[in-house]
Design a protein around this motif. Structure first.
Motif, PDB file in Angstrom:
ATOM      1  N   UNK A   1     -41.436  52.786 -25.937  1.00 37.74           N
ATOM      2  CA  UNK A   1     -41.393  51.332 -25.989  1.00 37.74           C
ATOM      3  C   UNK A   1     -41.016  50.776 -27.359  1.00 37.74           C
ATOM      4  N   UNK A   2     -41.727  51.181 -28.401  1.00 36.99           N
ATOM      5  CA  UNK A   2     -41.453  50.617 -29.720  1.00 36.99           C
ATOM      6  C   UNK A   2     -40.057  50.976 -30.214  1.00 36.99           C
ATOM      7  N   UNK A   3     -39.611  52.211 -29.931  1.00 44.03           N
ATOM      8  CA  UNK A   3     -38.251  52.610 -30.316  1.00 44.03           C
ATOM      9  C   UNK A   3     -37.220  51.778 -29.572  1.00 44.03           C
ATOM     10  N   UNK A   4     -37.499  51.552 -28.288  1.00 48.72           N
ATOM     11  CA  UNK A   4     -36.568  50.761 -27.473  1.00 48.72           C
ATOM     12  C   UNK A   4     -36.480  49.329 -27.969  1.00 48.72           C
ATOM     13  N   UNK A   5     -37.620  48.733 -28.285  1.00 48.37           N
ATOM     14  CA  UNK A   5     -37.632  47.355 -28.784  1.00 48.37           C
ATOM     15  C   UNK A   5     -36.835  47.262 -30.080  1.00 48.37           C
ATOM     16  N   UNK A   6     -37.078  48.192 -30.999  1.00 43.74           N
ATOM     17  CA  UNK A   6     -36.345  48.182 -32.266  1.00 43.74           C
ATOM     18  C   UNK A   6     -34.845  48.302 -32.055  1.00 43.74           C
ATOM     19  N   UNK A   7     -34.439  49.202 -31.148  1.00 45.11           N
ATOM     20  CA  UNK A   7     -33.014  49.407 -30.885  1.00 45.11           C
ATOM     21  C   UNK A   7     -32.379  48.166 -30.262  1.00 45.11           C
TER      22      UNK A   7
END
Length: 202
Positions: free
Chosen positions: A113-119
């Motif tokens: 989730x956090x990686x996806x949001x950042x991307x």
């Protein structure tokens, strides 16, 4: 720099709480709203103008995919990231085609989730790794159908060209075997072959 504004859309309260706890690990995110159905999601997206919408596929009312399509036409366009348990290639592909920048499978939300949001906030595409194979399978299926259709069309083109060549030959023999004056012969010949050239396949 202002904190990115996030709208969470999911009809399951426990999962919304989970998402809130994940976002709390990144204090730069500001949750400005939560919606539990498609109609409320559209209304809040219009009113709150979030930078990011975290969106489930299966929602009461308009589906998440329908919501994403509506959101993609807003004057102030937020980025959309799907969070869903749906994993079929058809659903994932349709979701991404609706204007979303990412798709996270709920079983991998804790990791992705956090990686996806950042991307997504940087304008990059993110799809959970357990879904990329399904997307590749769907692409391969589409390519197979395309190449099969192309092969069949090529065979039809060959048959049509052969029929045109046969018609060309038969007409020329007919003209040559009839007692037509030379001027008439060339007039008929030019007229016919001009017609044939107009119908030849490229």
């Amino acid at each position: 720099m202002l904190s990115p504004k996030v709208l969470i859309v999911d009809d399951h309260e426990p999962f919304r709480r989970f998402v809130l706890s994940m976002l709390a690990q990144g204090p730069e995110y500001q949750v400005v709203g939560q919606a539990v159905d498609g109609a409320e999601a559209i209304r809040q997206a219009q009113e709150l103008q979030p930078d990011l919408v975290l969106l489930d596929v299966g929602l009461p009312g308009p589906s998440g995919i329908q919501v994403a399509r509506r959101i993609s036409r807003l004057p102030v366009l937020p980025k959309t990231l799907f969070l869903s348990q749906e994993s079929s290639p058809e659903v994932v592909t349709e979701a991404m085609r609706s204007g979303a920048m990412g798709y996270v499978h709920k079983l991998r939300a804790n990791r992705d989730l956090l990686s996806a949001i950042g991307a997504v906030l940087k304008g990059e595409i993110f799809v959970s790794s357990n879904l990329t194979f399904s997307l590749c399978v769907l692409c391969a299926t589409h390519l197979t159908i395309y190449h099969k259709a192309k092969s069949e069309w090529n065979a039809i083109r060959v048959q049509l060209q052969a029929a045109l060549d046969l018609e060309h030959d038969m007409f020329q023999r007919l003209l040559e075997s009839s007692r037509i004056l030379s001027a008439e012969y060339h007039e008929h010949r030019d007229l016919y072959f001009g017609h044939v050239r107009g119908h030849r396949l490229a």
